[in-house]
Motif scaffolding. Structure first.
Motif, mmCIF file in Angstrom:
data_model
loop_
_atom_site.group_PDB
_atom_site.id
_atom_site.type_symbol
_atom_site.label_atom_id
_atom_site.label_comp_id
_atom_site.label_asym_id
_atom_site.label_seq_id
_atom_site.Cartn_x
_atom_site.Cartn_y
_atom_site.Cartn_z
ATOM 1 N N PHE A 1 0.847 -1.178 0.000
ATOM 2 C CA PHE A 1 0.000 0.000 0.000
ATOM 3 C C PHE A 1 0.887 1.234 0.000
ATOM 4 O O PHE A 1 1.808 1.351 0.815
ATOM 5 C CB PHE A 1 -0.919 0.007 1.221
ATOM 6 C CG PHE A 1 -1.677 1.292 1.383
ATOM 7 C CD1 PHE A 1 -2.516 1.764 0.372
ATOM 8 C CD2 PHE A 1 -1.549 2.048 2.539
ATOM 9 C CE1 PHE A 1 -3.209 2.951 0.527
ATOM 10 C CE2 PHE A 1 -2.245 3.230 2.705
ATOM 11 C CZ PHE A 1 -3.076 3.684 1.686
ATOM 12 N N ALA A 2 0.605 2.153 -0.922
ATOM 13 C CA ALA A 2 1.396 3.372 -1.041
ATOM 14 C C ALA A 2 0.465 4.570 -1.144
ATOM 15 O O ALA A 2 -0.646 4.477 -1.679
ATOM 16 C CB ALA A 2 2.299 3.299 -2.269
ATOM 17 N N VAL A 3 0.946 5.687 -0.630
ATOM 18 C CA VAL A 3 0.198 6.942 -0.676
ATOM 19 C C VAL A 3 1.039 7.958 -1.432
ATOM 20 O O VAL A 3 2.194 8.212 -1.056
ATOM 21 C CB VAL A 3 -0.139 7.453 0.729
ATOM 22 C CG1 VAL A 3 -0.882 8.788 0.643
ATOM 23 C CG2 VAL A 3 -0.969 6.429 1.494
ATOM 24 N N ASP A 4 0.475 8.536 -2.459
ATOM 25 C CA ASP A 4 1.131 9.591 -3.231
ATOM 26 C C ASP A 4 0.449 10.919 -2.958
ATOM 27 O O ASP A 4 -0.789 11.006 -3.011
ATOM 28 C CB ASP A 4 1.081 9.283 -4.732
ATOM 29 C CG ASP A 4 1.898 8.046 -5.103
ATOM 30 O OD1 ASP A 4 2.797 7.699 -4.310
ATOM 31 O OD2 ASP A 4 1.625 7.440 -6.154
ATOM 32 N N GLY A 5 1.246 11.955 -2.704
ATOM 33 C CA GLY A 5 0.684 13.265 -2.428
ATOM 34 C C GLY A 5 0.435 13.471 -0.954
ATOM 35 O O GLY A 5 0.682 12.596 -0.118
ATOM 36 N N ASP A 6 -0.057 14.646 -0.627
ATOM 37 C CA ASP A 6 -0.320 15.012 0.766
ATOM 38 C C ASP A 6 -1.761 14.649 1.129
ATOM 39 O O ASP A 6 -2.705 15.197 0.543
ATOM 40 C CB ASP A 6 -0.108 16.515 0.975
ATOM 41 C CG ASP A 6 1.342 16.922 0.743
ATOM 42 O OD1 ASP A 6 2.224 16.088 1.044
ATOM 43 O OD2 ASP A 6 1.570 18.047 0.256
ATOM 44 N N PRO A 7 -1.950 13.727 2.079
ATOM 45 C CA PRO A 7 -3.317 13.370 2.486
ATOM 46 C C PRO A 7 -4.066 14.578 3.032
ATOM 47 O O PRO A 7 -3.501 15.412 3.732
ATOM 48 C CB PRO A 7 -3.091 12.316 3.573
ATOM 49 C CG PRO A 7 -1.730 11.765 3.300
ATOM 50 C CD PRO A 7 -0.923 12.918 2.764
ATOM 51 N N ARG A 8 -5.307 14.675 2.696
ATOM 52 C CA ARG A 8 -6.156 15.757 3.179
ATOM 53 C C ARG A 8 -7.553 15.208 3.458
ATOM 54 O O ARG A 8 -7.939 14.155 2.952
ATOM 55 C CB ARG A 8 -6.227 16.898 2.151
ATOM 56 C CG ARG A 8 -6.679 16.490 0.764
ATOM 57 C CD ARG A 8 -6.584 17.682 -0.180
ATOM 58 N NE ARG A 8 -6.986 17.381 -1.539
ATOM 59 C CZ ARG A 8 -6.196 16.885 -2.465
ATOM 60 N NH1 ARG A 8 -4.916 16.629 -2.151
ATOM 61 N NH2 ARG A 8 -6.640 16.649 -3.686
ATOM 62 N N GLU A 9 -8.287 15.935 4.250
ATOM 63 C CA GLU A 9 -9.610 15.475 4.667
ATOM 64 C C GLU A 9 -10.592 15.586 3.516
ATOM 65 O O GLU A 9 -10.649 16.606 2.820
ATOM 66 C CB GLU A 9 -10.093 16.305 5.859
ATOM 67 C CG GLU A 9 -11.420 15.833 6.444
ATOM 68 C CD GLU A 9 -11.788 16.588 7.698
ATOM 69 O OE1 GLU A 9 -12.898 17.164 7.733
ATOM 70 O OE2 GLU A 9 -10.961 16.625 8.640
ATOM 71 N N LEU A 10 -11.382 14.533 3.327
ATOM 72 C CA LEU A 10 -12.394 14.493 2.278
ATOM 73 C C LEU A 10 -13.782 14.553 2.904
ATOM 74 O O LEU A 10 -13.940 14.420 4.125
ATOM 75 C CB LEU A 10 -12.251 13.210 1.445
ATOM 76 C CG LEU A 10 -10.889 12.951 0.809
ATOM 77 C CD1 LEU A 10 -10.890 11.585 0.126
ATOM 78 C CD2 LEU A 10 -10.540 14.050 -0.186
ATOM 79 N N THR A 11 -14.760 14.745 2.072
ATOM 80 C CA THR A 11 -16.126 14.659 2.568
ATOM 81 C C THR A 11 -16.412 13.220 2.989
ATOM 82 O O THR A 11 -15.790 12.281 2.473
ATOM 83 C CB THR A 11 -17.129 15.075 1.484
ATOM 84 O OG1 THR A 11 -17.046 14.156 0.378
ATOM 85 C CG2 THR A 11 -16.835 16.487 0.989
#
Length: 385
Positions: free
Chosen positions: A283-293
């Motif tokens: 599992f990989a995350v690209d970019g800056d995580p941000r809060e979603l609806t």
């Protein structure tokens, strides 16, 4: 708002509208009857007074016929009787004007015009008003009413017709708004039902179905006297039950509008796949995580959950890659598996999995794509940021 609350709110709203309309109708009837009483008293106080001889008898007959027509108009005894009631009341006003020039007789005609514009089809009301106005003008002219008074009466009739037309249009718009509000409430209730159905399916499909398989396997092992192996399966079943409770709490939290911790949840799914099947899962995350609806976050999480369920079912043990990309205007989740076997042509589990996932994504403005890719299968969920 839950489904039960929405369905209960609709009849209550409609009852409020019905009570309000009934109260308005009763108030208008009472007001009309009060005007009739005031007019009748004024006519009996004016000279010459209604009586049993000569002109008084004619005036008395006019008062009786006018009152009867006025009552019939006010009570609205039926669509067929209403035009006759307004016509008789108009004629009574013209007759009373001729029998007693300068008196209050024209008020019958004015009341009939008001009622006609409120209760009759617009064209019919306009024709009756036009005929009554012309007859009243001629009558005033024949009895020697000053020109200024004739013009005033004609203008009053026209104003009453215009005001009645405006009121009819306003009431028609109010009825349309009421119908639209009811339709919107019904649509909201149906949407809420569909949302709850998706949540129930997701929790049951990924918890209870897996729990059932584990228990069936344990039962089969016990029949073969493999108690140790059955104990391991039962332990897994207990963990699945606990996970199901967690899923239920998570679904309730999402329904309440709480934010979804997407990276953590997807990471837990990947770890669970590795543990349960002893198979590679990254599992990989690209970019800056941000809060979603809540809707967008839950749709992405359900996409990962649905994809892994299919891998477990159609290609168990194959390597899986999960990637969460935080793009400038969207968040994208891809789940790719590499194995000899792949999911069926739908790319998602049977039943409501594909339908529910796509409905969920579309309602939140996203898309879902699934198909074969490099000997495996790819599920791609994209939601607006």
């Amino acid at each position: 708002m839950t489904t039960g609350a929405a369905s209960a709110a609709m009849p209550q709203t409609e009852r409020v509208y019905q009570v309000t309309d009934r109260q308005i109708a009763r108030w208008r009837q009472l007001r009309s009857l009060v005007f009739l009483v005031i007019l009748t008293v004024a006519i009996f106080q004016d000279e010459p007074r209604p009586g049993l001889t000569g002109r008084g008898l004619a005036l008395l007959a006019g008062v009786v016929v006018g009152a009867a027509a006025w009552l019939a108009m006010t009570l609205r005894l039926g669509p067929r009787l209403q035009p006759w009631a307004t016509g008789v009341c108009m004629a009574t006003g013209i007759f009373m004007t001729a029998a007693r020039p300068g008196g209050y007789g024209a008020a019958y005609t004015l009341a009939a015009v008001t009622m006609a514009t409120a209760s009759l089809p617009l064209i019919q009301a306009a024709i009756q008003t036009g005929v009554a106005t012309a007859a009243l003008i001629v009558t005033h002219a024949l009895v020697g009413t000053p020109l200024e008074s004739i013009v005033i009466w004609a203008g009053v009739m026209l104003v009453v017709l215009l005001l009645g037309t405006i009121r009819r249009e306003r009431e028609a718009r109010a009825e349309q708004d009421k119908a639209l509000a009811g339709e919107q409430a019904r649509t909201a209730a149906l949407a809420e039902r569909a949302r709850l159905a998706r949540e129930i399916h997701d929790v049951l499909a990924h918890s209870l179905s897996a729990l059932s398989v584990q228990l069936e396997t344990a039962a089969a092992l016990l029949e073969r006297d493999r108690a140790a192996d059955a104990a391991v399966i039962v332990d897994k079943a207990g963990r699945l039950a606990r996970d199901g409770l967690t899923e239920t709490r998570r679904a309730v939290s999402a329904l309440r509008g709480d934010p979804v911790p997407l990276p953590e949840l997807v990471a837990e799914l990947a770890a669970g796949y590795r543990t349960d099947l002893d198979a590679p899962a990254t599992f990989a995350v690209d970019g800056d995580p941000r809060e979603l609806t809540p809707e967008a976050g839950l749709a992405l999480f359900r996409g990962a959950q649905e994809a892994l369920t299919n891998v477990r079912k159609h290609a168990p043990g194959s390597a899986v890659e999960l990637r969460l990309e935080y793009l400038p205007e969207a968040v994208r989740l891809t789940v790719r598996n590499h194995g000899p076997a792949g999911p069926p042509t739908t790319g998602l589990s049977s039943g409501y999995g594909l339908t529910g996932l796509r409905e969920r994504a579309e309602l939140a403005g996203g898309t879902v794509e699934a198909g074969p890719c490099g000997g495996g299968w790819l599920v791609d969920v994209k939601m607006p940021a």
